[in-house]
Design a protein around this motif. Structure first.
Motif, PDB file in Angstrom:
ATOM      1  N   ILE A 132       0.841  -1.206   0.000  1.00  0.00           N
ATOM      2  CA  ILE A 132       0.000   0.000   0.000  1.00  0.00           C
ATOM      3  C   ILE A 132       0.873   1.252   0.000  1.00  0.00           C
ATOM      4  O   ILE A 132       0.604   2.222  -0.738  1.00  0.00           O
ATOM      5  CB  ILE A 132      -0.953  -0.015   1.213  1.00  0.00           C
ATOM      6  CG1 ILE A 132      -1.993  -1.128   1.062  1.00  0.00           C
ATOM      7  CG2 ILE A 132      -1.644   1.334   1.380  1.00  0.00           C
ATOM      8  CD1 ILE A 132      -2.841  -1.358   2.308  1.00  0.00           C
ATOM      9  N   ASP A 133       1.935   1.253   0.823  1.00  0.00           N
ATOM     10  CA  ASP A 133       2.838   2.407   0.879  1.00  0.00           C
ATOM     11  C   ASP A 133       3.502   2.631  -0.485  1.00  0.00           C
ATOM     12  O   ASP A 133       3.687   3.786  -0.922  1.00  0.00           O
ATOM     13  CB  ASP A 133       3.904   2.184   1.958  1.00  0.00           C
ATOM     14  CG  ASP A 133       3.319   2.242   3.359  1.00  0.00           C
ATOM     15  OD1 ASP A 133       2.200   2.770   3.520  1.00  0.00           O
ATOM     16  OD2 ASP A 133       3.987   1.756   4.300  1.00  0.00           O
ATOM     17  N   LYS A 166       0.952   4.042  -2.870  1.00  0.00           N
ATOM     18  CA  LYS A 166       0.688   5.441  -2.528  1.00  0.00           C
ATOM     19  C   LYS A 166       1.785   6.343  -3.067  1.00  0.00           C
ATOM     20  O   LYS A 166       1.510   7.432  -3.587  1.00  0.00           O
ATOM     21  CB  LYS A 166       0.584   5.572  -1.010  1.00  0.00           C
ATOM     22  CG  LYS A 166       0.252   6.986  -0.540  1.00  0.00           C
ATOM     23  CD  LYS A 166       0.122   7.043   0.986  1.00  0.00           C
ATOM     24  CE  LYS A 166      -0.230   8.442   1.448  1.00  0.00           C
ATOM     25  NZ  LYS A 166      -0.370   8.517   2.935  1.00  0.00           N
ATOM     26  N   GLY A 171       1.262   6.973  -6.616  1.00  0.00           N
ATOM     27  CA  GLY A 171       0.009   7.620  -6.982  1.00  0.00           C
ATOM     28  C   GLY A 171      -1.004   6.667  -7.569  1.00  0.00           C
ATOM     29  O   GLY A 171      -1.819   7.067  -8.411  1.00  0.00           O
ATOM     30  N   LEU A 222      -3.226   4.631  -5.686  1.00  0.00           N
ATOM     31  CA  LEU A 222      -4.148   4.143  -4.666  1.00  0.00           C
ATOM     32  C   LEU A 222      -5.574   3.965  -5.180  1.00  0.00           C
ATOM     33  O   LEU A 222      -6.381   3.252  -4.573  1.00  0.00           O
ATOM     34  CB  LEU A 222      -4.172   5.104  -3.474  1.00  0.00           C
ATOM     35  CG  LEU A 222      -2.995   4.997  -2.495  1.00  0.00           C
ATOM     36  CD1 LEU A 222      -3.192   5.975  -1.349  1.00  0.00           C
ATOM     37  CD2 LEU A 222      -2.866   3.576  -1.957  1.00  0.00           C
ATOM     38  N   LYS A 223      -5.911   4.605  -6.316  1.00  0.00           N
ATOM     39  CA  LYS A 223      -7.273   4.507  -6.836  1.00  0.00           C
ATOM     40  C   LYS A 223      -7.439   3.377  -7.841  1.00  0.00           C
ATOM     41  O   LYS A 223      -8.538   3.180  -8.371  1.00  0.00           O
ATOM     42  CB  LYS A 223      -7.685   5.837  -7.469  1.00  0.00           C
ATOM     43  CG  LYS A 223      -7.785   6.976  -6.452  1.00  0.00           C
ATOM     44  CD  LYS A 223      -8.282   8.255  -7.099  1.00  0.00           C
ATOM     45  CE  LYS A 223      -8.419   9.376  -6.068  1.00  0.00           C
ATOM     46  NZ  LYS A 223      -8.932  10.635  -6.670  1.00  0.00           N
ATOM     47  N   ALA A 266      -4.922  -1.640  -6.037  1.00  0.00           N
ATOM     48  CA  ALA A 266      -4.726  -1.006  -4.734  1.00  0.00           C
ATOM     49  C   ALA A 266      -5.952  -1.186  -3.848  1.00  0.00           C
ATOM     50  O   ALA A 266      -5.837  -1.468  -2.644  1.00  0.00           O
ATOM     51  CB  ALA A 266      -4.425   0.478  -4.924  1.00  0.00           C
ATOM     52  N   ILE A 309      -6.101  -2.967  -0.180  1.00  0.00           N
ATOM     53  CA  ILE A 309      -6.577  -2.234   1.002  1.00  0.00           C
ATOM     54  C   ILE A 309      -7.690  -3.018   1.713  1.00  0.00           C
ATOM     55  O   ILE A 309      -7.737  -3.071   2.951  1.00  0.00           O
ATOM     56  CB  ILE A 309      -7.064  -0.830   0.600  1.00  0.00           C
ATOM     57  CG1 ILE A 309      -5.859   0.030   0.168  1.00  0.00           C
ATOM     58  CG2 ILE A 309      -7.814  -0.154   1.743  1.00  0.00           C
ATOM     59  CD1 ILE A 309      -6.245   1.370  -0.430  1.00  0.00           C
TER      60      ILE A 309
END
Length: 448
Positions: free
Chosen positions: A415-416, A419, A422, A424-425, A429, A433
């Motif tokens: 996840i890091d 992120k 860019g 995360l969407k 991702a 999550i």
């Protein structure tokens, strides 16, 4: 009477074991016998043996660990005893002879004594009234308490040198109060019958009926109620954890309703004895004997007090037992970290095997035995740390938890990374999550 030291030269798994059972330097009671002692250790380290050693050397009482036809403990074990209301007098029991002083107190409480040595018989340490009663006897509550309630074999049960519930039905002690309960019920029943007669003979005599009812109310206010006393001063505080309480209202339906303690739920539904849970029986049949016997200045031995008790009750039970006695010394044997957390570090005797298979005491202090030198204090540790530092568990996590921690750490790294990129969407991702949050919920971890 309190035990201040147990020394074992060579007995089974014990060799050159010296247990100092006094408060350390720097304590307000430094040098005095501990008020309570907790034996912990791996199975086979001799916790129960140490418990049963105490009645042998204080009351010449034989248990399963020390049968009468065995004498292999002679010349190998000594037990130091302190007696007097403030443990001001000391003696040591070795082999079968006891060198002691018989003490008595006059009205000004000035001690007088005569030196004597006699064959090891039960000794009256005080010339006080209670030495002739049950209150001065050692009480032993074993791990395998006899929970039978409905059938007390001997209603005239009499106690020997100690009150030993490893050999007796623990509910037999109820006879100490059943007689007073029965008399109370009989008196109440008689007064209620008088009310009924007044109604039958003169139903229109309201003053006479009112007088008979007032007699019952005045009797209840003036008469000692043994059932209410048991409820208020012994059982209700603990039974409340089971949503239960002592039944105080007397309903006469059968002869069995007279002279016995009954329990009901908060909706006043009576719970028959055979439907009591094991935890309920454990609470009632371990605390009630102490309440009824009212031990004074003696020794209480309790093996595995945690049996059948939910953790919240385990946190209460040690101080609760002490509240039912006066000036007594408690010895516990336990496998429970929750029970261990109720003790000061110098009160814990942790038994371990060395490389040769012999038992030693693991010291919780370095240098002088001083309160400031103790590096373990279970009262300040959470239960995970108690398991690690006191019970020596190297890993307190279950395999599934360990695997989950490894996986959630990897997911967090992913996840890091997403992120930082860019992403995360993205669907990838979002899936990661969701997996991360599901695992965090199972591990009881907070998530952002």
């Amino acid at each position: 009477m309190k035990v201040s030291r147990i020394t074992i030269k060579d007995f089974h798994q014990f060799k050159d074991l010296d247990l100092d059972l006094t408060y350390p330097a720097g304590h307000p009671k430094a040098g005095k016998p501990l008020d309570k002692v907790c034996f912990i250790g791996q199975s086979g380290t001799g916790k129960t043996t140490l418990l049963e050693m105490i009645p042998l050397f204080t009351s010449r009482y034989h248990t399963k660990s020390f049968p009468e036809d065995s004498d292999d403990y002679l010349d190998k074990i000594s037990v130091s005893i302190s007696y007097g209301h403030n443990s001001e007098f000391n003696t040591t029991v070795v082999d079968k002879l006891l060198d002691f002083r018989i003490w008595s107190w006059d009205e000004s409480h000035t001690p007088k004594y005569a030196d004597q040595t006699r064959e090891y018989d039960p000794i009256e340490y005080y010339n006080l009234e209670w030495t002739k009663k049950i209150a001065s006897k050692i009480v032993y509550l074993p791990a395998n308490l006899n929970f039978e309630i409905d059938d007390i074999e001997d209603p005239n049960y009499s106690y020997g040198k100690i009150v030993d519930f490893s050999k007796s039905n623990v509910s037999a002690v109820w006879n100490l109060i059943l007689d007073s309960i029965q008399k109370y019920h009989e008196q109440e029943l008689q007064i209620r019958q008088d009310i009924s007669k007044a109604v039958e003979q003169a139903p229109n005599d309201l003053d006479g009926i009112r007088l008979a009812v007032n007699k019952l109310e005045q009797w209840k206010k003036s008469q000692f109620n043994p059932i209410a006393d048991v409820a208020d001063n012994c059982l209700d505080a603990l039974l409340a954890n089971f949503k239960l309480r002592v039944k105080r209202e007397f309903n006469f339906n059968t002869k069995g309703d007279i002279g016995f303690i009954k329990i009901e739920d908060f909706n006043k539904n009576e719970i028959p004895h055979h439907l009591w849970s094991t935890g309920t029986k454990q609470i009632v049949l371990s605390s009630l004997p102490l309440y009824l016997l009212k031990p004074q200045h003696t020794i209480i031995l309790i093996d595995e007090p945690e049996r059948s008790l939910y953790p919240d009750l385990q946190r209460l039970i040690i101080n609760y037992y002490a509240s039912l006695t006066k000036g007594c010394q408690f010895f516990y044997s336990t496998h429970s970290p929750i029970i261990a957390a109720s003790f000061e570090p110098w009160e814990i005797v942790e038994l371990k095997f060395n490389e040769a298979g012999q038992v030693y005491r693991d010291a919780y202090y370095e240098g002088e035995n001083h309160v400031d030198n103790y590096f373990i204090d279970p009262r300040y540790l959470d239960y995970d740390l108690i398991l690690k530092k006191v019970f020596d568990m190297k890993d307190t996590n279950a395999d599934l938890r360990t695997e989950a921690i490894v996986e959630i750490t990897m997911l967090k790294n992913q996840i890091d990374q997403l992120k930082a990129e860019g992403k995360l969407k993205t669907k990838e991702a979002k899936d990661i999550i969701i997996r991360y949050k599901n695992l965090a919920n199972k591990l009881a971890w907070k998530t952002e």
